[in-house]
Scaffold this active site. Sequence first.
Site, short mmCIF file in Angstrom:
data_model
loop_
_atom_site.label_atom_id
_atom_site.label_comp_id
_atom_site.label_asym_id
_atom_site.label_seq_id
_atom_site.Cartn_x
_atom_site.Cartn_y
_atom_site.Cartn_z
N ASP A 91 -30.96 -3.85 5.41
CA ASP A 91 -31.48 -4.59 4.24
C ASP A 91 -32.74 -5.16 4.16
O ASP A 91 -33.54 -4.97 5.03
CB ASP A 91 -30.22 -5.56 4.05
CG ASP A 91 -30.46 -7.06 4.80
OD1 ASP A 91 -31.36 -7.07 5.66
OD2 ASP A 91 -29.71 -7.95 4.58
N CYS A 105 -30.40 -6.07 9.92
CA CYS A 105 -30.33 -7.09 8.74
C CYS A 105 -31.22 -8.26 9.34
O CYS A 105 -31.88 -8.29 10.27
CB CYS A 105 -29.18 -7.50 8.31
SG CYS A 105 -27.93 -8.43 9.25
N THR A 157 -30.07 -11.18 10.54
CA THR A 157 -29.66 -11.69 12.01
C THR A 157 -28.97 -10.65 12.65
O THR A 157 -28.67 -10.83 13.62
CB THR A 157 -28.59 -12.73 11.59
OG1 THR A 157 -27.57 -11.97 10.64
CG2 THR A 157 -29.07 -13.80 10.85
N GLY A 158 -28.41 -9.51 12.14
CA GLY A 158 -27.79 -8.25 12.72
C GLY A 158 -26.26 -8.56 12.51
O GLY A 158 -25.42 -7.64 12.75
N HIS A 201 -19.92 0.11 28.80
CA HIS A 201 -18.25 -0.43 28.76
C HIS A 201 -17.65 -0.22 27.56
O HIS A 201 -16.44 -0.10 27.50
CB HIS A 201 -18.19 -2.10 29.23
CG HIS A 201 -18.54 -2.28 30.65
ND1 HIS A 201 -18.24 -3.51 31.12
CD2 HIS A 201 -18.88 -1.58 31.37
CE1 HIS A 201 -18.54 -3.31 32.37
NE2 HIS A 201 -19.04 -2.06 32.81
N ARG A 230 -11.53 2.90 33.28
CA ARG A 230 -10.81 1.82 32.75
C ARG A 230 -11.28 1.40 31.52
O ARG A 230 -10.61 0.70 30.65
CB ARG A 230 -10.64 0.55 33.78
CG ARG A 230 -12.08 -0.29 34.22
CD ARG A 230 -11.80 -1.20 34.97
NE ARG A 230 -13.07 -1.98 35.32
CZ ARG A 230 -14.18 -1.49 36.05
NH1 ARG A 230 -14.19 -0.37 36.48
NH2 ARG A 230 -15.37 -2.47 36.04
N HIS A 231 -12.56 1.68 31.41
CA HIS A 231 -12.98 1.34 29.82
C HIS A 231 -12.77 2.07 28.75
O HIS A 231 -12.60 1.68 27.66
CB HIS A 231 -14.81 1.30 30.14
CG HIS A 231 -15.18 0.27 31.14
ND1 HIS A 231 -15.06 -1.00 31.01
CD2 HIS A 231 -15.78 0.51 32.21
CE1 HIS A 231 -15.59 -1.68 32.16
NE2 HIS A 231 -16.08 -0.72 32.81
N ARG A 266 -9.76 0.75 27.84
CA ARG A 266 -10.09 -0.51 26.70
C ARG A 266 -10.53 -0.19 25.38
O ARG A 266 -10.21 -0.79 24.36
CB ARG A 266 -10.79 -1.39 27.53
CG ARG A 266 -10.29 -2.10 28.62
CD ARG A 266 -10.99 -2.59 29.52
NE ARG A 266 -10.45 -2.96 30.94
CZ ARG A 266 -11.11 -3.51 31.93
NH1 ARG A 266 -12.22 -3.29 32.05
NH2 ARG A 266 -10.16 -3.69 33.12
C1 RB5 Z 1 -29.83 -11.67 3.86
O1 RB5 Z 1 -30.29 -12.62 3.18
C2 RB5 Z 1 -29.06 -12.03 4.97
O2 RB5 Z 1 -27.90 -12.61 4.50
C3 RB5 Z 1 -28.83 -10.47 5.69
O3 RB5 Z 1 -29.96 -10.11 6.08
C4 RB5 Z 1 -28.17 -10.75 6.96
O4 RB5 Z 1 -28.76 -11.67 8.01
C5 RB5 Z 1 -26.66 -11.18 6.70
O5 RB5 Z 1 -25.98 -11.32 7.88
#
Ligand code: RB5
Length: 149
Positions: free
Chosen positions: A8, A65, A67-68, A98, A132-133, A136
């Site tokens: 994003d 994004c 944060t991911g 895993h 085993r993985h 799972r």
């Molecule tokens: C966008 O502002 C932000 O929310 C997005 O990049 C992401 O981190 C969401 O989890």
Amino acid sequence: MKLAISCDHGAYELKESIKKHLDEKGIEYKDFGCYSKDSVDYPRFAYIAAKAVADKEYDFGIICCTTGLGVSMAANKVKGVRAAVCTNEMLAEMTRRHNNANVICMGQNVVSQELADKMIDIFISTEFEGGRHQRRVDLLTDIENGTLE
Ligand code: RB5
């Protein structure tokens, strides 16, 4: 090896730097967007790359994004996708060994471009251990299918 990548607006710069790394390594990929820093909705961009991986058009996905986190939530709602947010090299390795993860998610505000490149190198070159993985991972599929007993 073919990779599907997307982001994003919050990770546009990270995606561009990842593309440069893949270009340098001669690794094939398709960029599913977004294509600028204009604000977009991360679920759409996570979905399009994750679906391409689930449909086996690509070996792995790289989805980013800020944060991911949001993209990993979106990607994991696509059947057949096992997406992992990775923040260090050990996680990138272990989620392949895993969890047989097929999508790596990262946050531009969380990892450096150098660490992102290193994690990608590890992620795409580490084999799933099976054994085993596999049992799972099969249970994860049962959850996805609503058949877990
Ligand atoms: C966008 O502002 C932000 O929310 C997005 O990049 C992401 O981190 C969401 O989890």
